[in-house]
Every structure is written in C-alpha cells, then in structure tokens.
Design a protein around this motif. Structure first.
Motif, PDB file in Angstrom:
ATOM      1  N   ALA A  24       0.830  -1.206   0.000  1.00  0.00           N
ATOM      2  CA  ALA A  24       0.000   0.000   0.000  1.00  0.00           C
ATOM      3  C   ALA A  24       0.863   1.254   0.000  1.00  0.00           C
ATOM      4  CB  ALA A  24      -0.927  -0.004   1.207  1.00  0.00           C
ATOM      5  N   HIS A  25       2.112   1.133   0.405  1.00  0.00           N
ATOM      6  CA  HIS A  25       3.000   2.290   0.482  1.00  0.00           C
ATOM      7  C   HIS A  25       4.087   2.253  -0.591  1.00  0.00           C
ATOM      8  CE1 HIS A  25       0.992   3.265   4.186  1.00  0.00           C
ATOM      9  NE2 HIS A  25       1.210   2.031   4.605  1.00  0.00           N
ATOM     10  N   ALA A  26       3.923   1.404  -1.582  1.00  0.00           N
ATOM     11  CA  ALA A  26       4.908   1.315  -2.660  1.00  0.00           C
ATOM     12  C   ALA A  26       4.920   2.622  -3.453  1.00  0.00           C
ATOM     13  CB  ALA A  26       4.582   0.146  -3.578  1.00  0.00           C
ATOM     14  N   GLU A  27       6.093   2.929  -3.961  1.00  0.00           N
ATOM     15  CA  GLU A  27       6.248   4.150  -4.743  1.00  0.00           C
ATOM     16  C   GLU A  27       6.754   3.801  -6.136  1.00  0.00           C
ATOM     17  OE1 GLU A  27       8.926   6.649  -2.614  1.00  0.00           O
ATOM     18  OE2 GLU A  27       7.558   6.895  -0.922  1.00  0.00           O
ATOM     19  N   ILE A  28       6.437   4.641  -7.086  1.00  0.00           N
ATOM     20  CA  ILE A  28       6.955   4.486  -8.438  1.00  0.00           C
ATOM     21  C   ILE A  28       8.378   5.025  -8.435  1.00  0.00           C
ATOM     22  CG2 ILE A  28       6.721   5.209 -10.835  1.00  0.00           C
ATOM     23  CD1 ILE A  28       3.674   5.383 -10.285  1.00  0.00           C
ATOM     24  N   ILE A  29       9.335   4.173  -8.798  1.00  0.00           N
ATOM     25  CA  ILE A  29      10.731   4.618  -8.788  1.00  0.00           C
ATOM     26  C   ILE A  29      11.243   4.915 -10.199  1.00  0.00           C
ATOM     27  CG2 ILE A  29      11.314   3.528  -6.608  1.00  0.00           C
ATOM     28  CD1 ILE A  29      12.532   1.195  -8.153  1.00  0.00           C
ATOM     29  N   ARG A  30      10.544   4.416 -11.211  1.00  0.00           N
ATOM     30  CA  ARG A  30      10.918   4.720 -12.595  1.00  0.00           C
ATOM     31  C   ARG A  30       9.664   4.688 -13.451  1.00  0.00           C
ATOM     32  NH1 ARG A  30      13.937   1.502 -17.078  1.00  0.00           N
ATOM     33  NH2 ARG A  30      14.519   3.213 -18.426  1.00  0.00           N
ATOM     34  N   TYR A  31       9.503   5.705 -14.289  1.00  0.00           N
ATOM     35  CA  TYR A  31       8.338   5.766 -15.173  1.00  0.00           C
ATOM     36  C   TYR A  31       8.737   6.495 -16.445  1.00  0.00           C
ATOM     37  CZ  TYR A  31       3.713   6.888 -16.975  1.00  0.00           C
ATOM     38  OH  TYR A  31       2.599   7.001 -17.771  1.00  0.00           O
ATOM     39  N   VAL A  32       8.574   5.813 -17.570  1.00  0.00           N
ATOM     40  CA  VAL A  32       8.858   6.395 -18.877  1.00  0.00           C
ATOM     41  C   VAL A  32       7.611   6.202 -19.727  1.00  0.00           C
ATOM     42  CG1 VAL A  32      10.285   6.231 -20.956  1.00  0.00           C
ATOM     43  CG2 VAL A  32      11.306   5.816 -18.710  1.00  0.00           C
ATOM     44  N   ASN A  33       7.171   7.263 -20.392  1.00  0.00           N
ATOM     45  CA  ASN A  33       5.966   7.191 -21.217  1.00  0.00           C
ATOM     46  C   ASN A  33       6.197   8.046 -22.457  1.00  0.00           C
ATOM     47  OD1 ASN A  33       3.386   6.709 -22.099  1.00  0.00           O
ATOM     48  ND2 ASN A  33       2.458   8.283 -20.816  1.00  0.00           N
ATOM     49  N   THR A  47       8.250  -0.191  -9.571  1.00  0.00           N
ATOM     50  CA  THR A  47       7.832   0.289  -8.261  1.00  0.00           C
ATOM     51  C   THR A  47       8.806  -0.203  -7.192  1.00  0.00           C
ATOM     52  OG1 THR A  47       6.412  -1.610  -7.822  1.00  0.00           O
ATOM     53  CG2 THR A  47       5.408   0.272  -8.960  1.00  0.00           C
ATOM     54  N   SER A  48       8.738   0.414  -6.040  1.00  0.00           N
ATOM     55  CA  SER A  48       9.660   0.082  -4.955  1.00  0.00           C
ATOM     56  C   SER A  48       9.437  -1.319  -4.387  1.00  0.00           C
ATOM     57  CB  SER A  48       9.538   1.118  -3.835  1.00  0.00           C
ATOM     58  OG  SER A  48       8.214   1.145  -3.330  1.00  0.00           O
ATOM     59  N   ASN A  49       8.290  -1.922  -4.658  1.00  0.00           N
ATOM     60  CA  ASN A  49       8.042  -3.278  -4.157  1.00  0.00           C
ATOM     61  C   ASN A  49       8.278  -4.348  -5.223  1.00  0.00           C
ATOM     62  OD1 ASN A  49       5.865  -2.580  -5.699  1.00  0.00           O
ATOM     63  ND2 ASN A  49       4.328  -3.378  -4.292  1.00  0.00           N
ATOM     64  N   GLY A  50       8.985  -4.008  -6.306  1.00  0.00           N
ATOM     65  CA  GLY A  50       9.413  -5.002  -7.282  1.00  0.00           C
ATOM     66  C   GLY A  50       8.477  -5.252  -8.444  1.00  0.00           C
ATOM     67  N   ILE A  51       7.438  -4.455  -8.603  1.00  0.00           N
ATOM     68  CA  ILE A  51       6.533  -4.608  -9.746  1.00  0.00           C
ATOM     69  C   ILE A  51       7.131  -3.858 -10.928  1.00  0.00           C
ATOM     70  CG2 ILE A  51       4.236  -4.125 -10.655  1.00  0.00           C
ATOM     71  CD1 ILE A  51       3.218  -4.267  -7.749  1.00  0.00           C
ATOM     72  N   THR A  52       7.161  -4.502 -12.087  1.00  0.00           N
ATOM     73  CA  THR A  52       7.625  -3.849 -13.308  1.00  0.00           C
ATOM     74  C   THR A  52       6.624  -4.115 -14.422  1.00  0.00           C
ATOM     75  OG1 THR A  52       8.908  -5.763 -14.048  1.00  0.00           O
ATOM     76  CG2 THR A  52      10.062  -4.127 -12.700  1.00  0.00           C
ATOM     77  N   GLY A  53       6.602  -3.229 -15.386  1.00  0.00           N
ATOM     78  CA  GLY A  53       5.730  -3.423 -16.534  1.00  0.00           C
ATOM     79  C   GLY A  53       6.212  -2.593 -17.701  1.00  0.00           C
ATOM     80  N   GLU A  54       5.884  -3.056 -18.879  1.00  0.00           N
ATOM     81  CA  GLU A  54       6.244  -2.313 -20.084  1.00  0.00           C
ATOM     82  C   GLU A  54       5.314  -2.704 -21.213  1.00  0.00           C
ATOM     83  OE1 GLU A  54      10.264  -3.268 -21.027  1.00  0.00           O
ATOM     84  OE2 GLU A  54       9.836  -5.352 -21.440  1.00  0.00           O
ATOM     85  N   GLU A  55       5.155  -1.776 -22.150  1.00  0.00           N
ATOM     86  CA  GLU A  55       4.335  -2.050 -23.324  1.00  0.00           C
ATOM     87  C   GLU A  55       4.762  -1.110 -24.435  1.00  0.00           C
ATOM     88  OE1 GLU A  55       0.007  -2.825 -23.015  1.00  0.00           O
ATOM     89  OE2 GLU A  55      -0.180  -1.150 -24.410  1.00  0.00           O
ATOM     90  N   LYS A  56       4.678  -1.612 -25.662  1.00  0.00           N
ATOM     91  CA  LYS A  56       4.883  -0.773 -26.833  1.00  0.00           C
ATOM     92  C   LYS A  56       3.857  -1.201 -27.870  1.00  0.00           C
ATOM     93  CE  LYS A  56       8.532  -3.603 -28.860  1.00  0.00           C
ATOM     94  NZ  LYS A  56       9.893  -3.617 -29.387  1.00  0.00           N
ATOM     95  N   LYS A  64       2.371  -4.959 -27.471  1.00  0.00           N
ATOM     96  CA  LYS A  64       3.216  -6.056 -27.000  1.00  0.00           C
ATOM     97  C   LYS A  64       3.845  -5.585 -25.702  1.00  0.00           C
ATOM     98  CE  LYS A  64       7.101  -8.962 -28.337  1.00  0.00           C
ATOM     99  NZ  LYS A  64       8.049  -9.312 -29.394  1.00  0.00           N
ATOM    100  N   GLY A  65       3.784  -6.436 -24.679  1.00  0.00           N
ATOM    101  CA  GLY A  65       4.351  -6.003 -23.414  1.00  0.00           C
ATOM    102  C   GLY A  65       4.408  -7.111 -22.398  1.00  0.00           C
ATOM    103  N   GLY A  66       4.519  -6.705 -21.144  1.00  0.00           N
ATOM    104  CA  GLY A  66       4.569  -7.676 -20.072  1.00  0.00           C
ATOM    105  C   GLY A  66       4.673  -6.993 -18.731  1.00  0.00           C
ATOM    106  N   PHE A  67       4.538  -7.798 -17.697  1.00  0.00           N
ATOM    107  CA  PHE A  67       4.713  -7.287 -16.346  1.00  0.00           C
ATOM    108  C   PHE A  67       5.212  -8.411 -15.457  1.00  0.00           C
ATOM    109  CE2 PHE A  67       0.251  -8.438 -16.817  1.00  0.00           C
ATOM    110  CZ  PHE A  67       0.036  -9.290 -15.740  1.00  0.00           C
ATOM    111  N   ALA A  68       5.737  -8.039 -14.308  1.00  0.00           N
ATOM    112  CA  ALA A  68       6.272  -8.999 -13.352  1.00  0.00           C
ATOM    113  C   ALA A  68       6.033  -8.462 -11.950  1.00  0.00           C
ATOM    114  CB  ALA A  68       7.761  -9.217 -13.581  1.00  0.00           C
ATOM    115  N   TYR A  69       5.838  -9.390 -11.019  1.00  0.00           N
ATOM    116  CA  TYR A  69       5.643  -9.014  -9.623  1.00  0.00           C
ATOM    117  C   TYR A  69       5.997 -10.204  -8.737  1.00  0.00           C
ATOM    118  CZ  TYR A  69       1.313 -11.667 -10.002  1.00  0.00           C
ATOM    119  OH  TYR A  69       0.406 -12.665 -10.220  1.00  0.00           O
ATOM    120  N   TYR A  70       6.231  -9.927  -7.470  1.00  0.00           N
ATOM    121  CA  TYR A  70       6.525 -10.966  -6.488  1.00  0.00           C
ATOM    122  C   TYR A  70       5.278 -11.225  -5.646  1.00  0.00           C
ATOM    123  CZ  TYR A  70      11.426 -10.630  -7.638  1.00  0.00           C
ATOM    124  OH  TYR A  70      12.621 -10.664  -8.303  1.00  0.00           O
TER     125      TYR A  70
END
Length: 124
Positions: A24-33, A47-56, A64-70
């Motif tokens: 609930a307190h995770a922060e966005i550490i990188r964002y490119v759009n 994000t700071s809790n290990g969630i990543t995602g990308e799409e083009k 086409k894209g993907g995401f990952a999380y723990y």
C-alpha cells in the motif's frame, strides 16, 4: 438497505486490513511514457516493491508487453502478452493453456469450411 450498510462496512474493513500492507505504500521509482504523433507509443514502470511493466505498440492496432511481480511468498510471476485484432494473448507459466484441438476435430472443421451447407427455403 441492511445489505448495503453491511457491504459498505465490510469494504471499509477490508481496505483497512490491506492499508497496513507494505504494498500500500509502494512508490513508483521509474516511469517512462512516450507517445508519438504517428500513434506509436511505449511505456515502462518500476515500483519500490518489485513490480515492473512495459508495453509498446500502435494505438488501436497492436500492443506487446509484459509485467512482473513478487507474490507474498516471494515467488516471481512474469507474464508477457500481445494484443491485436484477434484479442489479448497472454503467455506465462502460471496461466493455464488449453489442450490442443484433436486432429479429427480439425479435419471436421476443415471439411465444413470447404463444403458449405446450402440452406433451402423453408415453407410455412
């Protein structure tokens, strides 16, 4: 009316339980759009809790894209996908895959495709 009150209180309690979760307190550490004039785009986030995602892709045509999380037990889940005029196509180890279509069914479908049924006018 009692149902609405019960559901409202239940929702508040559930939100309170998850508010203490570190996610609930995770922060966005990188964002490119990037959005281009020709309709093409791409984005990436972490994000700071290990969630990543990308799409083009190209707006309204394909992506086409993907995401990952723990997970809570620290297991990494990854999913990649494409999306086009035929729909959304996810690929991941944890996503169930349909069984292959049996050869006899494929032959039957091909027969039906190459031998269209002529409908006769029905009389009432």
């Amino acid at each position: 009316m009692n149902k609405i009150l019960f559901l409202t209180i239940f929702a508040i309690l559930v939100c309170g339980i998850y508010a203490d979760d570190e996610d609930a307190h995770a922060e966005i550490i990188r964002y490119v759009n990037n959005i281009h004039h020709d309709g093409k785009y791409n984005y990436h986030y972490e994000t700071s809790n290990g969630i990543t995602g990308e799409e083009k892709g190209e707006g309204g045509h394909f992506a086409k894209g993907g995401f990952a999380y723990y997970s809570d037990d620290q297991k990494l889940y990854q999913l990649s996908y494409t999306a086009d005029e035929l729909g959304f196509h996810p690929i991941a180890d944890h996503v169930p895959r349909p069984h292959p279509i049996p050869a006899a069914i494929l032959r039957a479908i091909e027969y039906i495709r190459t031998h269209p049924h002529e409908e006769k006018e029905s009389r009432r």
